[in-house]
Design a protein around this motif. Structure first.
Motif, PDB file in Angstrom:
ATOM      1  N   LYS A   7     -19.658 -77.342 -93.196  1.00  0.00           N
ATOM      2  CA  LYS A   7     -19.626 -75.384 -94.000  1.00  0.00           C
ATOM      3  C   LYS A   7     -19.439 -74.416 -92.720  1.00  0.00           C
ATOM      4  CE  LYS A   7     -23.983 -75.780 -96.668  1.00  0.00           C
ATOM      5  NZ  LYS A   7     -24.693 -75.560 -97.083  1.00  0.00           N
ATOM      6  N   LYS A 221     -14.542 -70.217-101.004  1.00  0.00           N
ATOM      7  CA  LYS A 221     -15.247 -69.818-101.864  1.00  0.00           C
ATOM      8  C   LYS A 221     -16.202 -70.565-101.166  1.00  0.00           C
ATOM      9  CE  LYS A 221     -16.453 -69.304-107.026  1.00  0.00           C
ATOM     10  NZ  LYS A 221     -16.404 -69.743-108.695  1.00  0.00           N
ATOM     11  N   TRP A 222     -16.657 -71.958-101.442  1.00  0.00           N
ATOM     12  CA  TRP A 222     -17.995 -72.335-101.089  1.00  0.00           C
ATOM     13  C   TRP A 222     -18.279 -71.690 -99.519  1.00  0.00           C
ATOM     14  CZ3 TRP A 222     -20.929 -70.475-104.787  1.00  0.00           C
ATOM     15  CH2 TRP A 222     -20.817 -70.556-105.784  1.00  0.00           C
ATOM     16  N   GLU A 224     -17.050 -74.320 -97.475  1.00  0.00           N
ATOM     17  CA  GLU A 224     -16.877 -75.199 -96.868  1.00  0.00           C
ATOM     18  C   GLU A 224     -15.598 -76.077 -97.203  1.00  0.00           C
ATOM     19  OE1 GLU A 224     -20.244 -76.531 -99.755  1.00  0.00           O
ATOM     20  OE2 GLU A 224     -18.743 -76.931-100.790  1.00  0.00           O
TER      21      GLU A 224
END
Length: 247
Positions: A7, A221-222, A224
């Motif tokens: 992350k 986008k996330w 990660e």
């Protein structure tokens, strides 16, 4: 979320050394009951923290002197309490030096004392080449100051007491030589930090590389990335390489 994802924070971005560092396993067959020679052999064994330092310093190509972050040692050995205990012993016995870095509030580096002394001697040799007569201050720095002061900082009173051979005040020009050589950084009216000569390019690469890695996550986008994909990335702003920032 599987462990193969990382992350968007460099704090958790790390990978252990390919082989675990354990200096004690090789002497499991020895016992203190076997006599003083066996005990001395065990006592002379380098601790896990020292071995981790040696392993880390061979893994990265540095643009200058070796830059080993204490956070990297934590990521290799995991047991922070043991690392802190061993580092405290190593610095108090003048085997390693710790340095507070300007790259972040929690950034500390560690260097083997013999390597740091070699850098101080190299700085002295430059002055001798230039035929400056005040190079004796470097001998005092290595022979009197370093063994007596193992913290990351030193006060002006300590400098005056430990660098003076005859009790006379240390000339400001001598302290300026140590600052210009990169051995000291003035951090206040009465305080200096110990510093690693020539560490500037590596420190700059450390800061810029962190920013670039964080930017990689922010573009996702996330927030990660797969570790295997991250390891293939090439950094444009850091000479240290992606692996340095993943430790």
């Amino acid at each position: 979320m599987t462990s193969s994802f990382l992350k968007g924070s460099t704090a958790g971005v790390h990978k252990a050394l390919s082989k675990p560092v354990d200096s004690r396993n090789s002497v499991d067959f020895l016992s203190t009951d076997e006599g003083p020679e066996a005990q001395q052999y065990i006592d002379d064994m380098p601790c896990d923290t020292f071995l981790a330092m040696q392993a880390l310093r061979t893994q990265f190509v540095m643009p200058g002197p070796a830059l080993i972050l204490i956070s990297q040692i934590y990521n290799v050995l995991k047991d922070r309490t043991a690392v802190d205990r061993e580092l405290d012993h190593l610095k108090k016995t003048n085997q390693v030096r710790l340095f507070k870095l300007l790259s972040g509030s929690d950034d500390y580096a560690v260097q083997i004392t013999s390597e740091y002394v070699a850098l101080a001697h190299a700085a002295k040799e430059k002055l001798v080449t230039k035929k400056l007569k005040s190079s004796e201050i470097f001998d005092a720095f290595v022979e009197r100051l370093l063994p007596a002061c193992y913290d990351v900082s030193v006060t002006n009173d300590q400098l005056q007491r430990l660098l003076s051979a005859d009790g006379a005040p240390v000339a400001e020009s001598d302290l300026t030589l140590l600052v210009n050589a990169g051995l000291l950084i003035m951090r206040g009216v009465d305080t200096f930090w110990f510093s690693i000569p020539g560490i500037g390019p590596s420190l700059k690469s450390c800061v810029n590389g962190r920013r670039e890695v964080i930017a990689m996550f922010k573009r996702q986008k996330w927030r990660e990335l797969l570790l295997k994909d991250l390891e293939k990335k090439k950094l444009r702003s850091s000479q240290l390489g992606i692996s340095f920032h993943l430790k």
